[in-house]
Design a protein around this motif. Structure first.
Motif, PDB file in Angstrom:
ATOM      1  N   LEU A   1       0.873  -1.301   0.050  1.00 45.34           N
ATOM      2  CA  LEU A   1       0.102   0.171   0.003  1.00 45.34           C
ATOM      3  C   LEU A   1       0.865   1.176  -0.099  1.00 45.34           C
ATOM      4  O   LEU A   1       1.260   1.679   1.083  1.00 45.34           O
ATOM      5  N   GLN A   2       1.023   1.828  -1.329  1.00 43.54           N
ATOM      6  CA  GLN A   2       2.039   3.041  -1.359  1.00 43.54           C
ATOM      7  C   GLN A   2       1.629   4.367  -0.711  1.00 43.54           C
ATOM      8  O   GLN A   2       2.165   5.071  -0.424  1.00 43.54           O
ATOM      9  N   GLY A   3      -0.104   4.311  -0.785  1.00 43.13           N
ATOM     10  CA  GLY A   3      -0.353   5.403  -0.341  1.00 43.13           C
ATOM     11  C   GLY A   3      -0.692   5.554   1.195  1.00 43.13           C
ATOM     12  O   GLY A   3      -1.569   6.490   1.357  1.00 43.13           O
ATOM     13  N   LEU A   4      -0.629   4.373   1.961  1.00 39.49           N
ATOM     14  CA  LEU A   4      -1.302   4.217   3.336  1.00 39.49           C
ATOM     15  C   LEU A   4      -0.389   5.374   4.095  1.00 39.49           C
ATOM     16  O   LEU A   4       0.965   5.285   4.243  1.00 39.49           O
ATOM     17  N   GLU A   5      -1.081   5.994   4.849  1.00 40.42           N
ATOM     18  CA  GLU A   5      -0.347   7.073   5.706  1.00 40.42           C
ATOM     19  C   GLU A   5      -0.811   6.771   7.416  1.00 40.42           C
ATOM     20  O   GLU A   5       0.349   7.181   8.062  1.00 40.42           O
ATOM     21  N   ILE A   6      -1.677   5.922   7.640  1.00 38.72           N
ATOM     22  CA  ILE A   6      -2.053   5.684   9.072  1.00 38.72           C
ATOM     23  C   ILE A   6      -2.255   4.256   9.285  1.00 38.72           C
ATOM     24  O   ILE A   6      -3.254   3.805   8.416  1.00 38.72           O
ATOM     25  N   LEU A   7      -1.578   3.534   9.832  1.00 42.99           N
ATOM     26  CA  LEU A   7      -1.709   2.123  10.265  1.00 42.99           C
ATOM     27  C   LEU A   7      -1.988   1.885  11.617  1.00 42.99           C
ATOM     28  O   LEU A   7      -0.877   2.183  12.306  1.00 42.99           O
TER      29      LEU A   7
END
Length: 836
Positions: A751-757
């Motif tokens: 997930l290249q666009g994931l900002e918050i996990l």
């Protein structure tokens, strides 16, 4: 002898820090402020010399010490057990505060050659907190070539290429904050390449008009000064986007401020502003307007023209009302109006993006019912310290509400509708004369209060809702669709288990209802809406509805409908609610007399109950469907919470897809997997909330959601995610906390666009730093309360992570003290331990 010796010693003399005289000239001064400039004592301050000691006091102490300590042949060594006086630490003589007017040479010396060269290379210069009274004159020529560059030949410049003129960067960032500047030289126009100018925390009383020549200026900070007005030339800056004039002495804002067409941020807080100029609405690009701690009494009408405004802060003013057309601020997300004199809140129709509404410390007496229907995305609602006497039942329409504060009001009863707010985690009701709930329950907090309300709601459903809820469905629909006065339907009551309407049934009311209903049916047929498809089940009271249908058939045969209006005549007036009404189909519970509306809904699992009035359980099926569809169209949200659902019919998603719904929320149910009908909305959904269910597996069709940006799968039973998950390139935030994961699913590393996990409260044992490194935009990583035994040092190289949570894991390093200092301390600790 020893006791006499110790009794004669003055403890204040021994403990006084002035026993050690550090100043030889102190005896010449009395310690008071002396304005004569020629008296420049090196230790002089406005409060007197801290080490001064008069000659008489020194002599007196010397005589007293000689008499007590050395008289009568006593020893200077104290005996065992005697109290030894504590010696004061020696005062540092190097500290010599100097109070005088700074000379130009002192200010000029602050701009050293090192700072000069660094500024010419980087384009940034910081002279903050230097105590400057004047800006060094040399600064205004920093963009010009110096004398060395002018006289040196090409060969010399090549040997020392770092200082060559072609490597020079024009000054674009200048920080002169936290000094003692009172004026800025007109030569500021020479720095016409500036994009950022920091002048806050000074003593500026005026700005030169030449500041308007800085045409590239984007950010200007003038806070914490003594400004009362701005030069008119400043309002001609074509690129200014950020202006901070807070903590000054402004009485009003210049109307020319509307000429700053590119302005996006304006902070004018903590001034004496009494009114806003009429043309402020021309700031159409403004996203944040901060005006707290002023004396504003009313807002200009054109403030609603700021269509880009997202944050509006009017805290601590003198406002008595808000504009009725606040709904025109459609992008408004945060509104702060606490500590004013507001008596009534507007309906906020159109403010669907509003997330926070802070209205505490006012004189508000009631919460408008329309407000609850118009703010579907509201999360924080602060109404403490007002005069509210009742919370309306429509509060359940605030489906995203997480915090409700009604402390210190006049509320006597809490509505059971609060129990249907699935995301409510903070309910503050202290300071109210609530009598319907025991005080010990209120003191237990939010969870206990909501549990009590939920139990009462279930008990009310088991009792059938009470006699007051037995309203004629046709009359209710007539009132909802035709907007007739409430008095026209008050007489249409029927018994709890008897469907025929009383003899005084208003024939005209029924005629208008049927006419408008058939008009809607005709429009739906012309537009070929999906609502023509009849769901197999309909949450209605079958027996009652059968009697009502017979009565309506007998009444309808007497009417001749207008063929132009309704396209029906007396030949087709047989009223069959199951074959003609949209969304209605035969449904026969096993024991109809023991089921009310909400219990029949539990069987059908079709329509969300929280959109229905709590006091009308025997609502008409067509009214239910009409209101439900209207709610979907109005909020673009499908939310069914706290209903114990194990499955959801596909028809629900068909209707939601037809209304372009993009938010789906089925939190707090009993779903074991994603409903298959979700595939019908895969091209629409941007937010999907399935938290607090019993989901064990996520089906591969999740890859079809090409627009999803937020996914909440927390508090389920997940052990892994499918590899198809990796194609969700639009996903920005993922919450998989409180599941049964033993590792971070491999699909997430794609997930290249994931900002918050958020992966807290799982059983994760190790970190794959190489996988996390592929997630270039990852900003927040929450791994609290897992089983991680060690943290790889190379994790410190992931500088894109700004928020890292690791507390609650069994590893020994980093220590808990470092974890408590925050992300920067953790990452620095890890980087220091990377082997070189």
């Amino acid at each position: 002898m020893q006791s006499n010796m110790m009794s004669n010693i003055d403890p204040s003399n021994l403990l006084s820090p002035f026993n050690i005289c550090e100043c030889d000239n102190a005896a010449d001064y009395s310690g008071d402020f002396n304005p004569e400039p020629n008296l420049s004592h090196p230790c002089f301050t406005h409060y007197g010399c801290p080490f001064e000691m008069s000659h008489s006091r020194q002599q007196q102490q010397s005589e007293q010490s000689s008499k007590n300590n050395f008289g009568n042949g006593t020893s200077r060594i104290p005996t065992r057990g005697a109290a030894r006086p504590r010696l004061s630490p020696r005062i540092n003589q190097s500290f010599r505060p100097v109070f005088h007017e700074r000379a130009n040479a002192e200010d000029a010396a602050l701009l050293t050659n090192t700072l000069w060269k660094q500024a010419r290379k980087s384009g940034n210069l910081s002279l903050t907190n230097k105590g400057m009274a004047r800006v060094p004159e040399r600064l205004y020529d920093i963009n010009d070539a110096d004398e060395d560059s002018k006289t040196a030949n090409l060969e010399a410049l090549t040997l020392n290429e770092e200082d060559a003129w072609w490597n020079q960067q024009p000054l674009n960032n200048l920080d002169l904050s936290s000094n003692a500047l009172t004026h800025i030289s007109p030569k500021i126009e020479n720095l016409n390449t500036l994009t950022v100018l920091q002048l806050h925390d000074n003593a500026l009383v005026a700005l030169p008009p030449q500041i308007g020549k800085l045409e590239k200026l984007v950010r200007l900070n003038l806070s914490h000064n003594k400004l009362r007005e701005l030069p008119p030339d400043l309002f001609s800056l074509p690129e200014l986007r950020h202006l901070n004039i807070s903590h000054n002495e402004f009485i009003e804002l210049d109307p020319d401020i509307s000429n700053l067409h590119m302005l996006e941020f304006l902070d004018a807080s903590n001034n004496n502003i009494k009114s806003l100029p009429g043309g402020i609405g021309f700031l159409v690009r403004l996203t944040a307007l901060l005006l707290p701690n002023n004396h504003i009494k009313e807002l200009p009408p054109d403030i609603v023209n700021m269509r880009s405004l997202q944050k509006l802060d009017l805290m601590k003013n003198d406002l008595v009302a808000l504009p009725e057309d606040m709904g025109l601020l459609r992008k408004l997300q945060c509104l702060y109006v606490q500590h004013n004199d507001i008596k009534e809140l507007p309906s906020f129709e159109g403010n669907e993006s509003l997330n926070e509404l802070h209205a505490s410390n006012n004189f508000i007496e009631q919460v408008p019912k329309d407000l609850c229907a118009n703010l579907p995305h509201l999360k924080i609602f602060d109404l403490r310290d007002n005069k509210i006497s009742e919370i309306p039942d429509e509060v359940h329409l605030l489906r995203n509400l997480t915090r409700l504060d009604v402390t210190n009001n006049s509320i006597h009863q809490l509505p059971v509708a609060l129990a249907h707010l699935a995301h409510l985690v903070s309910l503050q009701v202290e300071g109210n004369p609530i009598k319907s709930i025991r005080r010990d329950i209120i003191q237990c907090g939010t969870t206990r209060i909501l549990k009590t309300l939920q139990e009462r709601a279930q008990a009310k459903d088991r009792q059938g809702g009470g006699a007051e809820a037995q309203t004629c469905p046709a009359a209710v629909e007539c009132q909802a669709q035709s907007e007739l006065p409430a008095g026209n339907v008050d007489n249409y009551r029927h018994h709890q288990h008897v469907a025929p309407v009383q003899a005084n049934y208003n024939i005209e009311c029924q005629r208008q209802f049927q006419s408008q209903y058939f008009m809607q049916m005709q429009q739906q047929e012309e537009q070929q809406l999906p609502l023509q498809q009849q769901p197999p089940q309909c949450p209605v009271y079958y027996g009652q509805f059968t009697h009502q249908a017979e009565h309506l058939n007998s009444q309808a045969s007497q009417f001749q409908f207008d063929p132009q209006a309704a396209q029906f005549n007396s030949q087709v007036t047989q009223f069959n609610p199951y074959s003609q009404m949209p969304g209605c189909g035969p449904y026969m519970p096993e024991q109809p007399n023991q089921l009310n509306y909400r219990q029949s809904y539990a069987h059908s699992q079709l329509l969300p109950p929280h959109i229905l009035p709590q006091r009308e359980p025997n609502y008409s099926a067509c009214a239910v469907q009409s209101r439900w569809v209207y709610k979907l169209r109005h909020t673009r949200t499908l939310a069914v919470n706290l209903e114990g659902l194990t499955q959801v019919p596909d028809q629900v998603f068909e209707v939601a897809a037809a209304e372009n719904v993009h938010v789906v929320d089925f939190a707090r149910n009993q779903l074991k997997q994603l409903p298959n009908g979700l595939q019908l909305m895969s091209k629409l959904v941007t937010e999907l909330v399935l938290s607090q269910n019993a989901i064990v597996v996520v089906q591969p069709f999740i890859s079809q959601f090409t627009r999803i940006s937020y996914l909440n799968l927390s508090n389920n039973l997940l052990t892994d995610l499918p590899h198809e998950f990796g194609v969700l390139n639009t996903l920005r935030e993922l919450n998989i906390g409180n599941n049964r994961l033993t590792f971070i699913p491999k699909a997430l590393y794609e997930l290249q666009g994931l900002e918050i996990l958020l992966a807290n409260d799982n059983h994760i044992t190790a970190l794959n730093v190489a996988g996390l490194e592929n997630m270039g935009r990852l900003n927040t990583l929450d791994l609290r309360n897992n089983d991680i035994e060690s943290i790889p040092a190379i994790l410190g190289n992931l500088t894109n992570i700004k928020h890292l949570e690791l507390i609650g894991n069994p590893f020994r390093q980093p220590r808990h003290q470092i974890l408590m200092k925050g992300t920067d301390a953790i990452m620095s600790y890890l980087r220091d331990r990377i082997p070189t």
